[in-house]
Design a protein around this motif. Structure first.
Motif, PDB file in Angstrom:
ATOM      1  N   ILE A 289      47.809  37.645  27.542  1.00  0.00           N
ATOM      2  CA  ILE A 289      46.937  36.846  26.681  1.00  0.00           C
ATOM      3  C   ILE A 289      47.489  35.426  26.637  1.00  0.00           C
ATOM      4  N   THR A 290      46.655  34.452  27.040  1.00  0.00           N
ATOM      5  CA  THR A 290      47.082  33.055  27.112  1.00  0.00           C
ATOM      6  C   THR A 290      46.288  32.212  26.134  1.00  0.00           C
ATOM      7  N   GLU A 291      46.996  31.429  25.318  1.00  0.00           N
ATOM      8  CA  GLU A 291      46.379  30.453  24.426  1.00  0.00           C
ATOM      9  C   GLU A 291      46.858  29.069  24.851  1.00  0.00           C
ATOM     10  N   THR A 292      45.952  28.257  25.412  1.00  0.00           N
ATOM     11  CA  THR A 292      46.313  26.925  25.882  1.00  0.00           C
ATOM     12  C   THR A 292      46.600  25.999  24.703  1.00  0.00           C
ATOM     13  N   GLY A 295      43.428  24.788  23.252  1.00  0.00           N
ATOM     14  CA  GLY A 295      42.443  25.828  22.984  1.00  0.00           C
ATOM     15  C   GLY A 295      41.238  25.814  23.878  1.00  0.00           C
ATOM     16  N   SER A 296      41.296  25.072  25.008  1.00  0.00           N
ATOM     17  CA  SER A 296      40.098  24.906  25.839  1.00  0.00           C
ATOM     18  C   SER A 296      39.878  26.054  26.816  1.00  0.00           C
ATOM     19  N   ASN A 297      40.950  26.704  27.264  1.00  0.00           N
ATOM     20  CA  ASN A 297      40.806  27.748  28.291  1.00  0.00           C
ATOM     21  C   ASN A 297      41.576  29.005  27.894  1.00  0.00           C
ATOM     22  N   ASN A 298      41.468  29.419  26.661  1.00  0.00           N
ATOM     23  CA  ASN A 298      42.106  30.667  26.248  1.00  0.00           C
ATOM     24  C   ASN A 298      41.518  31.829  27.041  1.00  0.00           C
ATOM     25  N   ASN A 299      42.380  32.771  27.441  1.00  0.00           N
ATOM     26  CA  ASN A 299      41.876  33.874  28.259  1.00  0.00           C
ATOM     27  C   ASN A 299      42.754  35.102  28.127  1.00  0.00           C
ATOM     28  N   THR A 300      42.191  36.206  28.514  1.00  0.00           N
ATOM     29  CA  THR A 300      42.910  37.474  28.587  1.00  0.00           C
ATOM     30  C   THR A 300      42.833  37.985  30.016  1.00  0.00           C
ATOM     31  N   GLY A 341      48.156  49.393  48.851  1.00  0.00           N
ATOM     32  CA  GLY A 341      48.067  48.956  47.473  1.00  0.00           C
ATOM     33  C   GLY A 341      46.658  48.568  47.043  1.00  0.00           C
ATOM     34  N   PHE A 342      46.486  48.547  45.743  1.00  0.00           N
ATOM     35  CA  PHE A 342      45.231  48.124  45.132  1.00  0.00           C
ATOM     36  C   PHE A 342      45.599  47.387  43.849  1.00  0.00           C
ATOM     37  N   PHE A 343      45.329  46.077  43.794  1.00  0.00           N
ATOM     38  CA  PHE A 343      45.724  45.240  42.671  1.00  0.00           C
ATOM     39  C   PHE A 343      44.468  44.530  42.161  1.00  0.00           C
ATOM     40  N   LYS A 344      43.976  44.971  41.002  1.00  0.00           N
ATOM     41  CA  LYS A 344      42.765  44.401  40.427  1.00  0.00           C
ATOM     42  C   LYS A 344      43.123  43.545  39.216  1.00  0.00           C
ATOM     43  N   THR A 345      42.566  42.332  39.196  1.00  0.00           N
ATOM     44  CA  THR A 345      42.797  41.396  38.096  1.00  0.00           C
ATOM     45  C   THR A 345      41.458  40.969  37.508  1.00  0.00           C
ATOM     46  N   ASP A 346      41.314  41.106  36.198  1.00  0.00           N
ATOM     47  CA  ASP A 346      40.116  40.649  35.484  1.00  0.00           C
ATOM     48  C   ASP A 346      40.540  39.615  34.454  1.00  0.00           C
ATOM     49  N   ILE A 347      39.969  38.408  34.550  1.00  0.00           N
ATOM     50  CA  ILE A 347      40.281  37.331  33.613  1.00  0.00           C
ATOM     51  C   ILE A 347      39.023  36.995  32.816  1.00  0.00           C
ATOM     52  N   ASN A 348      39.109  37.154  31.521  1.00  0.00           N
ATOM     53  CA  ASN A 348      37.997  36.864  30.623  1.00  0.00           C
ATOM     54  C   ASN A 348      38.361  35.648  29.773  1.00  0.00           C
ATOM     55  N   TYR A 349      37.601  34.557  29.937  1.00  0.00           N
ATOM     56  CA  TYR A 349      37.831  33.341  29.166  1.00  0.00           C
ATOM     57  C   TYR A 349      37.125  33.452  27.828  1.00  0.00           C
ATOM     58  N   THR A 350      37.881  33.270  26.753  1.00  0.00           N
ATOM     59  CA  THR A 350      37.312  33.364  25.398  1.00  0.00           C
ATOM     60  C   THR A 350      36.905  32.007  24.858  1.00  0.00           C
ATOM     61  N   GLY A 352      36.036  27.654  26.279  1.00  0.00           N
ATOM     62  CA  GLY A 352      35.794  26.802  27.428  1.00  0.00           C
ATOM     63  C   GLY A 352      34.628  27.280  28.269  1.00  0.00           C
ATOM     64  N   SER A 353      34.414  26.568  29.371  1.00  0.00           N
ATOM     65  CA  SER A 353      33.248  26.832  30.230  1.00  0.00           C
ATOM     66  C   SER A 353      33.585  27.556  31.521  1.00  0.00           C
ATOM     67  N   ASN A 354      34.843  27.895  31.753  1.00  0.00           N
ATOM     68  CA  ASN A 354      35.217  28.581  32.986  1.00  0.00           C
ATOM     69  C   ASN A 354      34.573  29.954  33.045  1.00  0.00           C
ATOM     70  N   PRO A 355      34.010  30.325  34.202  1.00  0.00           N
ATOM     71  CA  PRO A 355      33.429  31.665  34.327  1.00  0.00           C
ATOM     72  C   PRO A 355      34.521  32.729  34.398  1.00  0.00           C
ATOM     73  N   ASN A 356      34.198  33.931  33.971  1.00  0.00           N
ATOM     74  CA  ASN A 356      35.134  35.043  34.106  1.00  0.00           C
ATOM     75  C   ASN A 356      35.382  35.339  35.575  1.00  0.00           C
ATOM     76  N   ILE A 357      36.572  35.850  35.852  1.00  0.00           N
ATOM     77  CA  ILE A 357      36.979  36.094  37.240  1.00  0.00           C
ATOM     78  C   ILE A 357      37.401  37.540  37.404  1.00  0.00           C
ATOM     79  N   SER A 358      36.972  38.144  38.494  1.00  0.00           N
ATOM     80  CA  SER A 358      37.445  39.473  38.876  1.00  0.00           C
ATOM     81  C   SER A 358      37.885  39.420  40.333  1.00  0.00           C
ATOM     82  N   GLN A 359      39.108  39.816  40.583  1.00  0.00           N
ATOM     83  CA  GLN A 359      39.661  39.731  41.935  1.00  0.00           C
ATOM     84  C   GLN A 359      40.437  40.987  42.273  1.00  0.00           C
TER      85      GLN A 359
END
Length: 799
Positions: A289-292, A295-300, A341-350, A352-359
């Motif tokens: 959990i990141t709090e910038t 507060g513009s790009n907080n994300n989990t 291996g299989f490494f899945k990352t999901d980033i949800n921005y709470t 700001g305007s950045n779209p959520n990312i799944s990789q």
């Protein structure tokens, strides 16, 4: 089994006679001898003893005693001959005899062998419980069945060892709270990372784990916190012997492990091998959990990791005892590690305007590691004077093919990585007493390391590098015993030359060079106040040179929010280390207390700062911090409170004063000082309920730790297990429930340049079921180990 052994004995006798017998032209002029070999103390028969008949210095025939101790040697000429009988752990028996027409079939009746008075060590049979012993320059943990049952690999049992820590999140190993530690296997450095080496070694193949926290001048000076030396099992018992181990570790998915240790020793030859395999799927998960700062790009960020592993490990060797003074030994270690291996990352921005990312990252790697070792050992007529000449070659091939996909499983890109490295070491060790109380040891070593790496993106060249390292060194040690005092003074002189060339598409080539010529002194003092009280004092100077991953400016790995790169401007860090230990032996066991102090210049550590190219990313790299002091205390011991209750324990506390530069929320750098305290405790109880049935209770606790940027929270676990000996003591069945409260997890926080709170979890709650069976014909006597395999000088003088 008996038929198999008899066949071997028959073939051996036939071979000896066919190759070395003296032709007898007259079939009437041949005779035979017979007899029975027993132990003098017990009068029990000795099976598979070596019986040799000589004509002068020439061997003309021989045999192997049967299980009842009887032997017969036929086709012998009529003349004066010499009989020699040898068996490990017993004095050699010699007797002259004569065969003639009147005395053609000679019965020697019973021949009783006396036990050898020189040092005899135990055979590599796994003990019931582990022990901890403080030596002059190391702490030796003999791995018992209680530790073997803790897991399938060396990595899984390391958390049960005092002073050792395993970080499952970062795949790192620490000793006394410091990750600058070197892993040796049978006294030889490994090209693999510490965690890779530990994950490839089966726990059932480990005889001892040696913690060399303050190595002497004999050893390679790399590794601030010291060396963890893993001594593998190696039997040299007469006849054919072995041990079978198999187990299943039940976690989220079951994982299988099995190993087979065997040796066959006859006359001057000892063949031995260890074969093991590990098959299973490991699953890990976590979140950050990141709090910038604004507060513009907080994300989990949530991540899930799955690895399918297939590992095959083998060590095979041969000892050839040319005579009582000369030995030639060879072994090879082959390791194959296939991983998908299989490494899945999901980033949800709470915010700001950045779209959520799944990789998704899907790597496939096939690693092969090869080691070849050849040793010649010469014992001179003068007692304790020895010469060792050794060559060791190790090479690794680690190709990787990775696909990077989005959340819809569309392939975004592919990475192809080729990584090859090799290591060649030549060394000569010489040791000689110069008086009844003094000894001199000296030696030289040449070491050559090389690595080649190539990185393609979508099968198109992106970058590559070459890394070459040349180390020439020599050492001198003088030791003396003066009454209650023993001391050893030494120094190591070393020339270190390294060069690395980095090339990347679209960038100017980079280069890293370094040359160091310096001395590394060491001193050890032991005061034996009495049989029950002893004190150890030691000093050494060590170095941690930047490794390839730390100086490589080419991106090592990436995620949607973090890139990891190296720093080609890194300097080596030097450490001066002082240590003292006190061992007290009591009626119920022994307790060792110790304290240490380290002063570190230009300490190398990780640092996190904002990327200058992407405002949504941070860069994780390495930097030199000004200086650091570390000091701590340790207490460990083995205690037998009752005949049915024993305890191994270790408690340690370390104090670190660290100064360095970090980046704040505004992007400015500032000086920061951290005073951190690290505390660890481990206890391993064994309860002997009957002769063959035991219960095991293990618990550990690791306290929180503050760092310049990242701070960790506490973790703890409790294991319960049971073990029973079956099949007349030759078999063992064990069950162990690890982390019964499911509390093992790595939790961390950070406040600069952004506030971060995260945790990482792995399959710590498991049920491990093991079965082992020991078989063979050899007596429980052991051959005297070569000096390079003894606790006091493990690994030879130059590593």
């Amino acid at each position: 089994m008996k038929k198999f052994l008899s066949l071997w004995a028959l073939l051996l006798t036939f071979f000896m006679q066919a190759q070395t017998s003296v032709p007898v032209t007259n079939p009437l002029n041949i005779g035979s001898i017979s007899g029975k070999i027993t132990e003098k103390k017990t009068n029990s028969p000795i099976a598979y003893a070596s019986v040799t008949v000589k004509d002068g210095d020439k061997v003309i025939s021989g045999a192997i005693t049967k299980e009842n101790g009887n032997f017969t040697v036929t086709n012998l000429p009529f003349k004066d001959l010499l009989l020699e009988i040898q068996y490990m752990g017993f004095k050699k028996y010699s007797k002259s005899f004569n065969l003639s027409t009147e005395n053609k079939n000679l019965n020697l009746n019973t021949i009783a062998l006396e036990e050898e008075a020189t040092e005899l060590k135990e055979v590599s049979i796994v003990k019931e419980k582990s022990t901890i012993e403080q030596k002059i320059d190391r702490k030796v943990i003999t791995v018992g069945k209680d530790l073997v049952s803790a897991g399938a690999t060396a990595a899984e049992i390391m958390n049960n060892i005092p002073s050792v820590g395993i970080d499952q999140q970062n795949n790192t190993v620490s000793l006394r709270g410091n990750e600058n530690v070197k892993i040796f296997i049978d006294g030889k450095p490994s090209n693999l990372t510490p965690m890779q080496a530990l994950q490839q070694i089966p726990s059932t193949s480990i005889k001892q784990i040696e913690l060399i926290t303050n190595p002497s001048a004999k050893y390679n000076p790399e590794g601030m916190s010291g060396i963890i030396n893993i001594v593998l099992n190696k039997n040299a018992i007469m006849g054919f012997n072995g041990n079978i181990n198999t187990g299943v570790n039940f976690g989220i998915t079951p994982k299988f492990n099995g190993s087979l240790d065997m040796n066959y020793r006859v006359n001057k030859f000892n063949f031995y091998t260890t074969q093991s395999t590990y098959l299973g799927q490991n699953r890990n998960r976590g979140n950050i959990i990141t709090e910038t700062f604004n507060g513009s790009n907080n994300n989990t960020m949530d991540f899930y990791i799955r690895n399918d592993n297939k590992n095959y490990f083998t060590k095979t060797g041969l000892d050839f005892y040319l005579n009582d003074k000369n030995t030639l030994s060879f072994y090879t270690i082959q390791s194959f590690d296939n991983e998908e291996g299989f490494f899945k990352t999901d980033i949800n921005y709470t915010t700001g305007s950045n779209p959520n990312i799944s990789q998704i990252m899907s790597p496939i790697s096939k690693t092969r590691s090869e080691t070849y070792n050849l040793v010649y050992r010469k014992k001179f007529d003068k007692a304790d004077r020895t010469l060792d000449i050794e060559a060791n070659y190790n090479k690794n091939n680690e190709p990787e093919d990775t696909r990077i996909l989005n959340g819809n499983l569309d392939v975004l890109s592919t990475n192809q990585i080729s990584n090859k490295n090799d290591n060649l070491i030549f060394n000569i060790d010489y040791s000689t007493p110069i008086s009844d109380k003094a000894k001199v040891e000296l030696g030289v070593e040449s070491r050559f390391d090389g690595t080649k790496n190539n990185f393609d993106i979508n099968s198109i060249y992106n970058s590559d590098f070459d890394y070459k390292r040349n180390i020439q060194s020599g050492y001198f040690n003088y030791s003396r015993n003066s009454g209650k005092w023993e001391y050893q003074l030494g120094t190591r002189v070393e020339s270190y030359d390294v060069k690395a060339d980095f090339r990347q598409l679209g960038q100017n080539p980079g280069q890293f060079k370094d040359y160091i010529f310096t001395f590394y002194p060491s001193a050890f003092f032991t005061y034996n106040a009495s049989e029950k009280n002893s004190f150890n004092f030691s000093y050494s100077r060590r170095v941690d040179r930047p490794n390839l991953g730390q100086v490589n400016p080419i991106r090592k790995w990436t995620s949607p929010t973090i890139d990891q790169v190296g720093n080609s401007d890194l300097k080596p860090q030097f450490t001066n280390s002082l240590e003292t230990n006190y061992t007290r032996k009591t009626k119920i066991g022994s307790i060792t207390t110790g304290a240490f102090f380290r002063y570190i210049n230009d300490e190398i550590d990780q640092v996190l700062y904002k990327s200058t190219f992407d405002p949504n990313k941070k860069v994780l790299t390495f930097a030199n911090f000004n200086h650091n002091t570390q000091y701590g205390v340790e207490v460990s011991g083995n205690l037998d409170f009752k005949k049915w209750w024993s305890l191994n324990f270790g408690v340690d506390s370390y104090f670190k004063n660290t100064k360095g530069t970090v980046q704040d929320a505004n992007g400015d750098f500032f000086e920061k000082t951290v005073n951190a305290t690290v505390f660890n405790a481990r206890m391993n109880h064994t309860f002997k309920l009957t002769k063959d049935f035991r219960l095991i209770w293990f618990t550990m606790y690791r306290a929180p730790e503050n760092g310049l940027q990242f701070s960790s929270k506490e973790m703890w676990k409790t294991d319960l297990g049971a073990r029973v000996n079956i099949l007349k003591g030759k078999g063992t069945f064990s069950v162990r429930y690890n982390d019964i409260f499911n509390q093992m997890r790595a939790r961390f926080t950070n406040n600069y340049p952004d506030k971060i709170d995260g945790q990482f979890r792995w399959e710590s709650q498991t049920v491990n079921v093991n079965f082992s069976y020991r078989f063979g014909s050899g007596k429980d006597r052991a051959l005297q180990r070569k000096q390079r395999e003894q606790n006091e000088t493990q690994g030879g003088g130059l590593f």
